[in-house]
Write an enzyme that holds these catalytic residues in place. Structure first.
Site, mmCIF file in Angstrom:
data_model
loop_
_atom_site.group_PDB
_atom_site.id
_atom_site.type_symbol
_atom_site.label_atom_id
_atom_site.label_comp_id
_atom_site.label_asym_id
_atom_site.label_seq_id
_atom_site.Cartn_x
_atom_site.Cartn_y
_atom_site.Cartn_z
ATOM 1 N N GLU A 186 -2.972 2.749 2.294
ATOM 2 C CA GLU A 186 -3.926 2.062 1.309
ATOM 3 C C GLU A 186 -3.951 0.462 1.828
ATOM 4 O O GLU A 186 -4.373 -0.380 1.213
ATOM 5 C CB GLU A 186 -3.125 2.045 -0.041
ATOM 6 C CG GLU A 186 -3.748 2.651 -1.003
ATOM 7 C CD GLU A 186 -3.049 4.140 -0.932
ATOM 8 O OE1 GLU A 186 -3.650 4.978 -1.417
ATOM 9 O OE2 GLU A 186 -2.208 4.326 -0.076
ATOM 10 N N TYR A 208 -1.662 -1.394 3.397
ATOM 11 C CA TYR A 208 -0.577 -2.502 3.058
ATOM 12 C C TYR A 208 -0.075 -2.841 4.720
ATOM 13 O O TYR A 208 -0.648 -2.348 5.690
ATOM 14 C CB TYR A 208 0.409 -2.209 2.336
ATOM 15 C CG TYR A 208 0.005 -2.293 0.907
ATOM 16 C CD1 TYR A 208 -0.146 -3.498 0.249
ATOM 17 C CD2 TYR A 208 -0.197 -0.892 0.123
ATOM 18 C CE1 TYR A 208 -0.810 -3.396 -1.225
ATOM 19 C CE2 TYR A 208 -0.713 -1.194 -1.171
ATOM 20 C CZ TYR A 208 -0.867 -2.444 -1.578
ATOM 21 O OH TYR A 208 -1.557 -2.399 -3.010
ATOM 22 N N ARG A 260 4.532 7.673 2.807
ATOM 23 C CA ARG A 260 3.026 7.800 2.196
ATOM 24 C C ARG A 260 2.032 7.553 3.471
ATOM 25 O O ARG A 260 1.907 6.145 4.102
ATOM 26 C CB ARG A 260 2.933 6.807 1.179
ATOM 27 C CG ARG A 260 1.453 6.622 0.571
ATOM 28 C CD ARG A 260 1.399 7.670 -0.328
ATOM 29 N NE ARG A 260 0.204 7.567 -1.175
ATOM 30 C CZ ARG A 260 0.005 7.089 -2.443
ATOM 31 N NH1 ARG A 260 1.169 6.405 -2.871
ATOM 32 N NH2 ARG A 260 -1.073 6.415 -2.987
ATOM 33 N N HIS A 293 -7.406 -0.467 0.262
ATOM 34 C CA HIS A 293 -7.975 -1.233 -0.925
ATOM 35 C C HIS A 293 -9.327 -1.902 -0.692
ATOM 36 O O HIS A 293 -10.002 -2.179 -1.605
ATOM 37 C CB HIS A 293 -6.644 -2.362 -1.496
ATOM 38 C CG HIS A 293 -5.581 -1.573 -2.055
ATOM 39 N ND1 HIS A 293 -5.938 -0.733 -3.028
ATOM 40 C CD2 HIS A 293 -4.350 -1.895 -2.099
ATOM 41 C CE1 HIS A 293 -4.732 -0.098 -3.644
ATOM 42 N NE2 HIS A 293 -3.894 -1.043 -2.984
ATOM 43 N N GLN A 325 -9.241 1.503 -16.867
ATOM 44 C CA GLN A 325 -9.547 0.377 -17.604
ATOM 45 C C GLN A 325 -8.095 -0.283 -18.361
ATOM 46 O O GLN A 325 -8.014 -1.431 -18.367
ATOM 47 C CB GLN A 325 -10.558 0.744 -18.883
ATOM 48 C CG GLN A 325 -11.726 1.065 -18.910
ATOM 49 C CD GLN A 325 -12.408 1.471 -19.899
ATOM 50 O OE1 GLN A 325 -12.547 0.780 -20.790
ATOM 51 N NE2 GLN A 325 -13.526 2.348 -19.882
#
Length: 731
Positions: free
Chosen positions: A171, A173, A221, A259, A346
């Protein structure tokens, strides 16, 4: 009982048989905000949250990301595991999980240059596209210290009772930043050639295994599809996977997209199991179990993935927000009883990025297990209370089911022939088919909880008073707001309700008035190249069909062959091969701000990009002049235009339906207590999250007969501090 999903419930051996998981379901990591909320020196709310999911049968749980040191924190006050004090707070979490015969791993996440604070670090002093600061480059000794911090964090996690850790290597990081040449410009042994750049994660895994021994679970991961320019090639990913296995990992989990990637990875736009093909490419290349992830929200999808050999294990994160008992219900073959994650973002991801506690649109109990348990209802009250709920939209459904769950005699009135209210239109929008699942769930619960459902029944205040209800909840919903400009009564002018319900055959050239959530939904509906609107069928229960995956990859320019660096389609293909709408559409708004600025924080960009892909014209600062036979006369930034359109669809907001409420307030006598919730309370924009939350919370405290702060979610102290710090920085 497990025969319907035999592959999902087959035990999984880890660490050469030293550890056996009871099934193939992993609850993936997600930040909830509970990681920072302590009470009496322990993480009680977090303990209740994970304890509930362990009780629901998950084989292995993984916490939200916990930093190994101060620099690795995502925000100033984000959680870390670096001291005995940090360790002791987590003991309540592991004890709660183990009490339910569960296993749990703590994710160690170092944000690197993604950090939202001023002591961010990275392999090189390169600011990320989504960060506010340029990171300080780690020195060689800093790199060694950071590895030590990862190991120390894992040791403390073990002392706190965690069964393992997940090393967050995806992701975008810190670990990802070391791996890619785009973010790593070092010239020492931690940079340069790919073999040097992957030394950082390999050393972290190797040293954690050495420190924690052979029984400790170590998940890595691995970013298998970066979806950014300059990302890893598949050959590099395979090499890293083999090295991570050799270093001592127990499981390789799949990470999809950084991201900063501008491709949806977990929203409803992604087909079910839409990235399982990536994990399948690694199957057989390593000997340890491989786990796949993203948009796996029902046991049928998980079973298909496992049966077809796409992975050894499936990771589901937000589906366990929606239903903590998903796995136990699957074990019992009770798919109808599962509250399905709709991928809306949401109340989970949007909340996380706003510094709020994460919850779930379809399950407001998620993250609030302790608070909502604090309103016990006496047996005497249950026996003496009759509750009526008027309106079977999202708010009314949630309230009726929650009241019945708490033992109240509950009647639900709906003037239409079906439950669902505005959901019955939302489910028709391409990409929102998951709302079928929500309505299926509520329909099942109405039956199982004994709610007296009365369809095609409009009631009056006199009817309600005469029936002797002690509590009446009015969830009467909204109606479209009427517009008034010259020609607004022209035959070309239609309401979004008529369009979404199929009452109007819309022409090839369309103007949409209003660019809020409904305007965007109508634009999606009318611009869909496959014409998927007006379906009366929900999503297929299993893994998405190849055609759906190909259409998704085509729209978002993903290389399904995975032969390009980062997994992106070649730029010439991306530029020349667009997906076009079957209609020419103009999406109009009066405001000067960016079109769609008020859409969801983590999904608004998806809707805007999707409409741009389809060639939808988005205009702002528009004045509506008139509609006549020539078309729609408008002014854009003061300049006159005439849009030669067949139809003008009005999406100009809603008004609350409060006729019953007004009559109830005008009463001068009577013991019945009346409440107003959902769109009938506030109709500024359709908000299913607020509606379901209100209905659920009102049921939890209905004996207090007050509406005051019942609906206000508590704001964690760390959020208040963070907001003050951010305000100070901006000033």
């Amino acid at each position: 009982m497990a025969t319907k999903f035999p592959h999902l419930f087959k035990p999984l051996e880890l660490n050469k048989g030293r550890v056996v998981l009871k099934n193939r379901a992993l609850m993936g990591s997600m930040h909830t905000g509970l990681e920072e909320e302590t009470k009496n020196g322990s993480l009680e709310a977090m303990a209740e949250f994970y304890g509930a999911r362990a009780r629901g049968g998950v084989g292995l749980l993984v916490t939200g990301g916990i930093s190994p040191n101060n620099a690795g924190r995502v925000t100033y006050m984000a959680a870390k595991m670096s001291t005995p004090s940090d360790r002791d707070k987590h003991k309540a979490v592991t004890e709660a999980v183990h009490a339910e015969d569960g296993r749990i791993a703590m994710q160690i996440l170092h944000s690197g240059r993604y950090a939202y604070h001023h002591w961010a670090v990275g392999p090189s002093p390169l600011k990320s596209p989504i960060s506010m600061v340029t990171p300080k480059a780690l020195s060689s000794s800093d790199v060694e210290d950071t590895i030590d911090d990862f190991v120390r964090s894992a040791e403390l996690a073990g002392e706190a009772g965690y069964d393992g850790v997940e090393v967050m290597g995806s992701e975008g990081y810190l670990i990802n930043q070391f791996i890619t040449a785009e973010a790593n410009k070092r010239s020492d042994k931690w940079g340069g050639a790919y073999e040097n750049r992957i030394r950082f994660p390999i050393e972290i895994v190797r040293r954690i295994r050495e420190a924690l021994g052979p029984d400790f679970i170590v998940i890595y991961r691995l970013s298998m599809l970066d979806l950014v320019q300059g990302g890893s090639t598949w050959e590099e990913i395979e090499l890293l996977a083999r090295e991570i296995e050799a270093a001592g990992a127990s499981i390789i989990n799949t990470g999809i997209g950084w991201h900063q990637a501008r491709i949806p990875t977990i929203a409803t736009a992604v087909p079910r199991g839409g990235f399982a093909w990536v994990t399948k490419n690694l199957m057989g290349k390593v000997d340890i179990p491989v786990c796949t992830t993203n948009r796996i929200n029902m046991p049928s999808t998980a079973e298909d993935i496992l049966r077809e050999g796409y992975a050894d294990m499936v990771s589901m994160a937000r589906p366990f927000l929606a239903d903590p008992n998903l796995i136990e219900k699957a074990r019992q073959g009770d798919e109808a009883g599962i509250n399905t994650c709709i991928g809306c973002n949401q109340a989970c991801l949007d909340h996380a990025f706003q510094g709020k506690r994460a919850s779930c649109l379809v399950n407001p109990f998620a993250g609030y297990e302790t608070e909502l348990k604090l309103a016990p209802i006496s047996d005497d009250l249950r026996k003496s209370s009759k509750v009526a709920v008027v309106g079977a939209g999202p708010a009314g459904l949630a309230c009726a089911v929650s009241c019945a769950e708490r033992g109240f005699e509950t009647t639900l009135f709906e003037k239409d022939a079906d439950i669902g209210g505005q959901f019955n239109m939302a489910k028709r929008i391409p990409g929102k088919e998951e709302f079928f699942e929500t309505l299926r769930y509520f329909s099942t619960q109405i039956h199982r909880k004994g709610v007296d459902l009365q369809l095609n029944r409009a009631v009056s205040i006199e009817d309600l008073d005469a029936a002797g209800y002690t509590h009446v909840v009015l969830a009467t919903g909204v109606a479209p707001r009427q517009v008034s400009f010259p020609g607004s009564d022209h035959s070309k002018v239609v309401s979004y309700v008529d369009v979404l319900c199929g009452k109007v055959k819309v022409g090839k050239r369309v103007a949409i008035v209003g660019a809020g959530g409904i305007g965007f939904d109508v634009a999606e509906f009318l611009s869909d190249p496959e014409g998927k609107g007006l379906t009366e069928k929900g999503p297929d229960p299993g893994l998405a069909k190849p055609s759906a995956l190909e259409a998704f990859a085509h729209e978002w320019k993903i290389d399904l062959s995975n032969s390009t660096r980062g997994g992106l389609a070649p730029s010439d293909e991306a530029e020349s091969d667009q997906t076009h709408s079957p209609r020419e559409i103009f999406l109009l708004q009066r405001g000067k701000h960016k079109v769609g600025a008020n859409l969801g924080k983590t999904t608004g960009w998806i809707h805007r990009t999707s409409l741009r892909h389809r060639g939808v014209n988005m205009l702002r600062n528009v004045k509506y002049v008139k509609v006549d036979d020539d078309g729609f006369h408008i002014q854009v930034k003061g300049k006159d235009q005439v849009l030669d359109v067949d139809h003008v669809v009005i999406c100009a907001g809603q008004v609350a339906q409060r006729a019953l409420w007004d009559k109830a307030q005008a009463k001068t006598s009577g013991d019945t207590k009346y409440f107003l919730i959902g769109g009938s309370q506030e109709a500024s924009e359709l908000d299913a999250k607020r509606a379901i939350d209100q209905g659920t919370r009102l049921a939890a405290v209905i004996e207090t007969a007050r509406t005051g702060d019942v609906f206000n979610q508590p704001v964690p102290l760390f959020v208040k501090i963070f907001e003050k710090v951010q305000s100070f920085i901006k000033a």
